[in-house]
Design a protein around this motif. Structure first.
Motif, PDB file in Angstrom:
ATOM      1  N   GLU A   6       0.890  -1.308   0.033  1.00 56.92           N
ATOM      2  CA  GLU A   6       0.036   0.074  -0.139  1.00 56.92           C
ATOM      3  C   GLU A   6       0.868   1.206   0.129  1.00 56.92           C
ATOM      4  N   CYS A   7       1.835   1.070   0.930  1.00 54.57           N
ATOM      5  CA  CYS A   7       2.721   2.341   0.659  1.00 54.57           C
ATOM      6  C   CYS A   7       3.523   2.593  -0.675  1.00 54.57           C
ATOM      7  N   ILE A   8       4.070   1.511  -1.223  1.00 48.80           N
ATOM      8  CA  ILE A   8       4.770   1.389  -2.343  1.00 48.80           C
ATOM      9  C   ILE A   8       3.601   2.087  -3.617  1.00 48.80           C
ATOM     10  N   LYS A   9       2.416   1.617  -3.487  1.00 45.36           N
ATOM     11  CA  LYS A   9       1.556   2.020  -4.308  1.00 45.36           C
ATOM     12  C   LYS A   9       1.244   3.693  -4.435  1.00 45.36           C
ATOM     13  N   ALA A  10       1.072   4.070  -2.834  1.00 45.10           N
ATOM     14  CA  ALA A  10       0.853   5.443  -2.684  1.00 45.10           C
ATOM     15  C   ALA A  10       1.903   6.129  -3.394  1.00 45.10           C
ATOM     16  N   CYS A  11       3.133   5.995  -3.120  1.00 44.21           N
ATOM     17  CA  CYS A  11       4.228   6.485  -3.471  1.00 44.21           C
ATOM     18  C   CYS A  11       4.446   6.694  -4.842  1.00 44.21           C
ATOM     19  N   LEU A  12       4.067   5.603  -5.755  1.00 45.33           N
ATOM     20  CA  LEU A  12       4.130   5.609  -7.200  1.00 45.33           C
ATOM     21  C   LEU A  12       2.963   6.755  -7.704  1.00 45.33           C
ATOM     22  N   GLU A  13       1.698   6.456  -7.123  1.00 44.86           N
ATOM     23  CA  GLU A  13       0.709   7.377  -7.530  1.00 44.86           C
ATOM     24  C   GLU A  13       1.020   8.985  -7.085  1.00 44.86           C
ATOM     25  N   CYS A  14       1.850   9.001  -5.923  1.00 51.14           N
ATOM     26  CA  CYS A  14       2.248  10.456  -5.692  1.00 51.14           C
ATOM     27  C   CYS A  14       3.268  11.168  -6.584  1.00 51.14           C
ATOM     28  N   VAL A  15       4.063  10.036  -7.132  1.00 54.39           N
ATOM     29  CA  VAL A  15       5.119  10.326  -8.252  1.00 54.39           C
ATOM     30  C   VAL A  15       4.435  10.859  -9.523  1.00 54.39           C
ATOM     31  N   GLU A  16       3.429  10.153  -9.961  1.00 52.24           N
ATOM     32  CA  GLU A  16       2.704  10.442 -11.196  1.00 52.24           C
ATOM     33  C   GLU A  16       1.769  11.886 -11.024  1.00 52.24           C
ATOM     34  N   ALA A  17       1.296  11.907  -9.757  1.00 49.94           N
ATOM     35  CA  ALA A  17       0.512  13.123  -9.569  1.00 49.94           C
ATOM     36  C   ALA A  17       1.417  14.550  -9.479  1.00 49.94           C
ATOM     37  N   CYS A  18       2.411  14.210  -9.045  1.00 50.55           N
ATOM     38  CA  CYS A  18       3.614  15.405  -8.989  1.00 50.55           C
ATOM     39  C   CYS A  18       4.173  15.723 -10.249  1.00 50.55           C
ATOM     40  N   ASN A  19       4.124  14.731 -10.975  1.00 58.30           N
ATOM     41  CA  ASN A  19       4.995  15.034 -12.439  1.00 58.30           C
ATOM     42  C   ASN A  19       3.915  15.699 -13.083  1.00 58.30           C
ATOM     43  N   VAL A  20       2.546  15.194 -13.125  1.00 61.54           N
ATOM     44  CA  VAL A  20       1.637  15.712 -13.970  1.00 61.54           C
ATOM     45  C   VAL A  20       1.307  17.478 -13.492  1.00 61.54           C
ATOM     46  N   CYS A  21       1.388  17.549 -12.260  1.00 64.95           N
ATOM     47  CA  CYS A  21       1.285  19.111 -11.435  1.00 64.95           C
ATOM     48  C   CYS A  21       2.420  19.964 -12.133  1.00 64.95           C
ATOM     49  N   PHE A  22       3.500  19.251 -12.045  1.00 63.44           N
ATOM     50  CA  PHE A  22       4.814  20.042 -12.248  1.00 63.44           C
ATOM     51  C   PHE A  22       4.669  20.462 -13.693  1.00 63.44           C
ATOM     52  N   ASP A  23       4.336  19.706 -14.383  1.00 65.88           N
ATOM     53  CA  ASP A  23       4.034  19.731 -15.947  1.00 65.88           C
ATOM     54  C   ASP A  23       3.108  20.842 -16.194  1.00 65.88           C
ATOM     55  N   LYS A  24       1.949  20.650 -15.721  1.00 65.77           N
ATOM     56  CA  LYS A  24       0.849  21.724 -15.944  1.00 65.77           C
ATOM     57  C   LYS A  24       0.925  22.999 -15.353  1.00 65.77           C
ATOM     58  N   CYS A  25       1.757  22.917 -14.377  1.00 63.85           N
ATOM     59  CA  CYS A  25       2.057  24.151 -13.592  1.00 63.85           C
ATOM     60  C   CYS A  25       3.214  25.081 -14.469  1.00 63.85           C
ATOM     61  N   LEU A  26       3.853  24.494 -15.143  1.00 62.33           N
ATOM     62  CA  LEU A  26       4.660  24.974 -16.196  1.00 62.33           C
ATOM     63  C   LEU A  26       3.944  25.743 -17.355  1.00 62.33           C
ATOM     64  N   SER A  27       2.690  25.571 -17.453  1.00 63.84           N
ATOM     65  CA  SER A  27       1.792  26.054 -18.623  1.00 63.84           C
ATOM     66  C   SER A  27       1.048  26.980 -17.977  1.00 63.84           C
ATOM     67  N   GLU A  28       1.038  27.174 -16.845  1.00 62.42           N
ATOM     68  CA  GLU A  28      -0.116  28.366 -16.227  1.00 62.42           C
ATOM     69  C   GLU A  28       0.424  29.746 -16.695  1.00 62.42           C
ATOM     70  N   GLU A  29      -0.716  30.699 -16.520  1.00 64.36           N
ATOM     71  CA  GLU A  29      -0.409  32.023 -17.091  1.00 64.36           C
ATOM     72  C   GLU A  29       0.863  32.496 -15.999  1.00 64.36           C
ATOM     73  N   ASP A  30       0.629  32.383 -14.811  1.00 63.59           N
ATOM     74  CA  ASP A  30       1.345  33.089 -14.053  1.00 63.59           C
ATOM     75  C   ASP A  30       2.540  32.176 -13.449  1.00 63.59           C
ATOM     76  N   VAL A  31       3.570  31.543 -14.170  1.00 64.42           N
ATOM     77  CA  VAL A  31       4.357  30.651 -13.871  1.00 64.42           C
ATOM     78  C   VAL A  31       5.238  31.070 -12.458  1.00 64.42           C
ATOM     79  N   ASN A  32       5.265  32.237 -12.556  1.00 63.40           N
ATOM     80  CA  ASN A  32       6.069  32.761 -11.221  1.00 63.40           C
ATOM     81  C   ASN A  32       5.438  32.372  -9.864  1.00 63.40           C
ATOM     82  N   MET A  33       4.297  32.391  -9.803  1.00 65.31           N
ATOM     83  CA  MET A  33       3.228  32.432  -8.861  1.00 65.31           C
ATOM     84  C   MET A  33       3.234  30.972  -8.330  1.00 65.31           C
ATOM     85  N   MET A  34       3.842  30.003  -9.284  1.00 68.31           N
ATOM     86  CA  MET A  34       3.597  28.739  -9.202  1.00 68.31           C
ATOM     87  C   MET A  34       5.066  27.834  -8.797  1.00 68.31           C
TER      88      MET A  34
END
Length: 107
Positions: A6-34
């Protein structure tokens, strides 16, 4: 490895969520705020991947790594929670879940 599934699964799901967030934050209008969100997304994805690997190979340091992982996940989740973007909210949810699982594993 099975005892930490369960911990490994949660870690891997978090890796994916963080990578998606990271990528999408770079596309936000105010990148400096992100900027802090982006930085913590990277930190969190890296430690979560490392924690999952440590548990998979039954590292003698897995508990300490998971404790650090929980702390970083909580920081990342708190930062993501400040932003209304859907990707940030999903990331915060994954971070808090991972922090809980890592604390349980490290206990």
């Amino acid at each position: 490895m099975q005892k930490h599934y369960e911990c490994i699964k949660a870690c891997l799901e978090c890796v994916e969520a963080c990578n998606v967030c990271f990528d999408k934050c770079l596309s936000e209008e105010d990148v400096n705020m992100m900027k802090e969100c982006i930085r913590l997304d990277r930190e969190c994805a890296d430690i979560c991947a490392f924690a999952a690997q440590a548990m998979m190979r039954n590292s003698q340091f897995a508990q300490q790594i998971c404790q650090l992982c929980a702390d970083i996940c909580e920081s990342c989740g708190n930062e993501c929670q400040k932003h209304d973007h859907d990707h940030c909210q999903k990331c915060a949810e994954a971070c808090f879940k991972c922090a809980d699982e890592c604390r349980r594993m490290a206990a």
